[in-house]
Each structure stands twice: as structure tokens, then as C-alpha cells.
Design an enzyme around this catalytic site. Structure first.
Site, PDB file in Angstrom:
ATOM      1  N   CYS A   1       0.808  -1.225   0.000  1.00  0.00           N
ATOM      2  CA  CYS A   1       0.000   0.000   0.000  1.00  0.00           C
ATOM      3  C   CYS A   1       0.841   1.275   0.000  1.00  0.00           C
ATOM      4  O   CYS A   1       0.571   2.215  -0.765  1.00  0.00           O
ATOM      5  CB  CYS A   1      -0.970   0.001   1.174  1.00  0.00           C
ATOM      6  SG  CYS A   1      -0.233  -0.412   2.770  1.00  0.00           S
TER       7      CYS A   1
ATOM      8  N   HIS B   1      -2.534   6.715   4.198  1.00  0.00           N
ATOM      9  CA  HIS B   1      -1.104   6.771   4.499  1.00  0.00           C
ATOM     10  C   HIS B   1      -0.536   8.112   4.043  1.00  0.00           C
ATOM     11  O   HIS B   1      -0.832   8.579   2.936  1.00  0.00           O
ATOM     12  CB  HIS B   1      -0.352   5.661   3.770  1.00  0.00           C
ATOM     13  CG  HIS B   1      -0.630   4.283   4.270  1.00  0.00           C
ATOM     14  ND1 HIS B   1      -1.384   4.018   5.395  1.00  0.00           N
ATOM     15  CD2 HIS B   1      -0.238   3.066   3.780  1.00  0.00           C
ATOM     16  CE1 HIS B   1      -1.439   2.699   5.581  1.00  0.00           C
ATOM     17  NE2 HIS B   1      -0.750   2.111   4.612  1.00  0.00           N
TER      18      HIS B   1
END
Length: 334
Positions: free
Chosen positions: A142, A234
Site C-alpha cells: 500500500c 497513508h
């Protein structure tokens, strides 16, 4: 095309299911999960399930493997299960997977459609070498996926060295990855295996095909991965050394980067949007979670820095994999 989602009750699997609601190309035929979920309606297992799938009866992985009956598979199984399952299915069916098991195989692409669409040619190598009718395409870790989108428009400036510090959301650890006590009022500056993935996957993604395999890009990558008390999204602070460039030209490269626009893919969203101060709370849902927000570009001569934020479950997982499948279909690989 009829598709199945493996690991449909997990965090990434649920994201796959939501993104496939009403999809114009892919019709969900089967939702697959563990034996303990088999025979139960999906809506009973996943309270926020899309209405379209609430009455689907979940089937076990064992039963699915006996008779897949679909044209394409999206895989959100854990790595401990994924390897053998993917190889077994790829003999007949294309697999688009979030699992890491085959990311580092010579003939398996780690695909980010806006960055390395030409790596889909490796699917032909797989078919020829292994006698498969299907193939395996992986999406990156990710944090790597979010980083790679930002690195792609900087290739023309000559990337020499990348240092990145990640601030990763707790959903990246899955439902049972972190206790509330561990993450509350805390920053954890270690995520097992994460830094290696960022450092190696980035270079494979931006590498070139030579003799049926990827020759990784030559620039250096160094990462520190941290977990922070953010639910989704993130954030990454990137420090990059280029052969040449300026803040104005880098901003322009970010803002103009849009290589998939002309392809009319169903899930298409602009991959990068510039905002001076990227923040997960405000920007993770941008472009339905597929858009990476970039900002704080500063520097001079060859040394620059910037900050990026992206949705780890969408751009960094299920959404990226769905976009991979759409690109493969559009380009005639499936």
C-alpha cells in the site's frame, strides 16, 4: 465478465466488494471466505455491505476451488494462503491480487497502471513459460503504491536517490493487526517487512522489461515505516535527489500527470492532485480513494522534498487491483 472476490469478508476484500458495486465490466458472481463464513449471507457478515450483495451466500475457498466458474478473480486472501491458490487458479483464470507472495517473481508484474502499463506484457511470458491460460498480476504494498504514483512524473528529471518516511494508517494492519492500547497516543516506528517492500517494489515498478523479466530501476530507495493513529490514509514524507529540476517544474509535472485519461476506464480518477498541505482526514477520499494528494514541494538544485497522502485500502490495495484489471481488459490481455 463474471468475477469472484477471495477473502471477501476481510478489510481489503470488503473494499473490493464496495468498488465492484454496479461495475459496468465486471459482474460479481461469487464471494469467497473462510469455512466458518460459508453458507451465511454476506449482509449478515458485513453490516455495511452494498445492497447488491447483501443476499449473496458466501462460499468457502475449498468449494470455490472445486468449481470456480468465473472469468476473473480478485484476491484479498492473506499471504499464508494466497500462493498455492493463485498458482492453481492461474492455470485457467487471470488473477489480480493484493497478496505479496508472487510480487517478486521474475515474470509477475507489480502493476500501477499510470506508472508501468507496459509490464502487462509479462502476462504473456507467464502463459508461454508455464502453459497457463490465465496469469497473475499483483499490485504493490500500500505505501509503495502511493509512493510510485508520485515518482512516475519525476522520471524525466533523473531520479538518483529516494528517502521516504511513512506515517501509515491503522487499517493497513487489518482488523486484528493492532490493539487500541498499542496505537492510542502513540507512534510505532516499525512495521515488519514494510521498509524492504518499499525499497524493492518501487525499483521493480519503475524498472524495464529485459529478456522476459524486470530489470529494476537503478536509483536508491531508503525507507522508515511508522504506524500512526489515523484510521485510513497513508501519509509519506519524501526526500528525493534528482539529476536536475526546480520546484516549479516538479509541481507542473505533478499537476499534468494523467496518463490514463484517454482510456475511459470505469474506475479512472486523476492520479495526482496538488494541495499545499496534504492531510489524510481531508484528502484520502479524493477521486473515490484513487487520487494521491501531493504537496509541500520544496528544494533547489538537485535536492527536493514533498509530502503525499493516499487511501491505503483503495489506491494502495483493492482500488489499484481493480484498475489493473480494467487496464488489462482495455488493452486486450483478458
Amino acid at each position: 465478465m463474471k468475477v469472484a472476490v477471495l477473502g471477501a469478508t476481510g478489510m481489503v476484500g470488503r473494499t473490493f466488494v464496495k468498488l465492484l458495486e454496479g461495475h459496468p465490466w465486471f459482474e460479481v458472481e461469487k464471494l469467497v471466505a473462510s469455512e466458518r463464513s460459508a453458507g451465511i449471507r454476506y449482509g449478515e457478515l458485513v453490516e455495511d455491505s452494498p445492497e447488491e450483495f447483501r443476499d449473496f451466500e458466501v462460499i468457502s475457498l475449498e468449494d470455490f476451488l472445486k468449481d470456480p466458474g468465473v472469468d476473473l478473480v480478485f484476491n484479498a486472501l492473506p499471504a499464508s494462503l494466497a500462493g498455492d491458490v493463485e498458482e492453481r487458479l492461474a492455470k485457467d483464470i487471470p488473477i489480480f491480487t493484493n497478496a505479496r507472495v508472487h510480487r517478486y517473481d521474475d515474470d509477475v508484474p507489480i502493476l500501477v497502471p499510470e506508472v508501468n502499463p507496459e509490464h502487462l506484457r509479462l502476462t504473456e511470458v507467464q502463459r508461454e513459460r508455464k502453459g497457463w491460460n490465465g496469469f497473475i498480476v499483483t499490485n504493490p504494498n500500500c505505501s509503495t503504491a502511493i509512493l510510485a504514483v508520485s515518482l512516475a512524473p519525476l522520471r524525466d528529471f533523473g531520479i538518483k536517490r529516494v528517502h521516504v518516511a511513512t506515517m501509515q494508517a491503522i487499517s493497513g494492519a487489518g482488523f486484528f493487526g493492532l490493539s487500541a492500547l498499542a496505537i492510542h497516543d502513540n507512534v510505532i516506528p516499525f512495521i515488519s517487512g514494510e521498509e524492504w517492500k518499499i525499497e524493492n517494489e518501487s525499483r521493480k515498478i519503475l524498472g524495464k522489461i529485459e529478456n522476459g523479466r524486470i530489470k529494476p530501476a537503478l536509483f536508491e530507495v531508503s525507507a522508515i515505516a511508522t504506524r500512526v493513529p489515523v484510521l485510513h490514509g497513508h501519509t509519506e514524507a519524501v526526500f528525493i535527489e534528482l539529476e536536475h529540476g526546480s520546484t516549479e517544474k516538479i509541481k507542473e509535472a505533478f499537476e499534468s500527470f494523467d496518463p490514463l485519461k484517454s482510456l475511459s476506464l470505469p474506475s479512472y480518477e486523476k492520479p495526482l492532485v496538488y494541495t499545499e498541505v496534504p492531510q489524510p482526514r481531508f484528502h484520502r477520499e479524493r477521486g473515490k480513494g484513487l487520487t494521491v494528494t501531493v504537496g509541500r514541494v520544496e528544494g533547489s538544485d538537485s535536492a527536493f522534498k514533498y509530502v503525499i497522502t493516499g487511501h491505503n485500502l483503495v489506491r494502495g490495495a483493492a482500488g489499484g487491483s481493480l484498475l489493473n484489471a480494467e487496464l488489462a481488459k482495455k488493452l486486450g490481455y483478458i
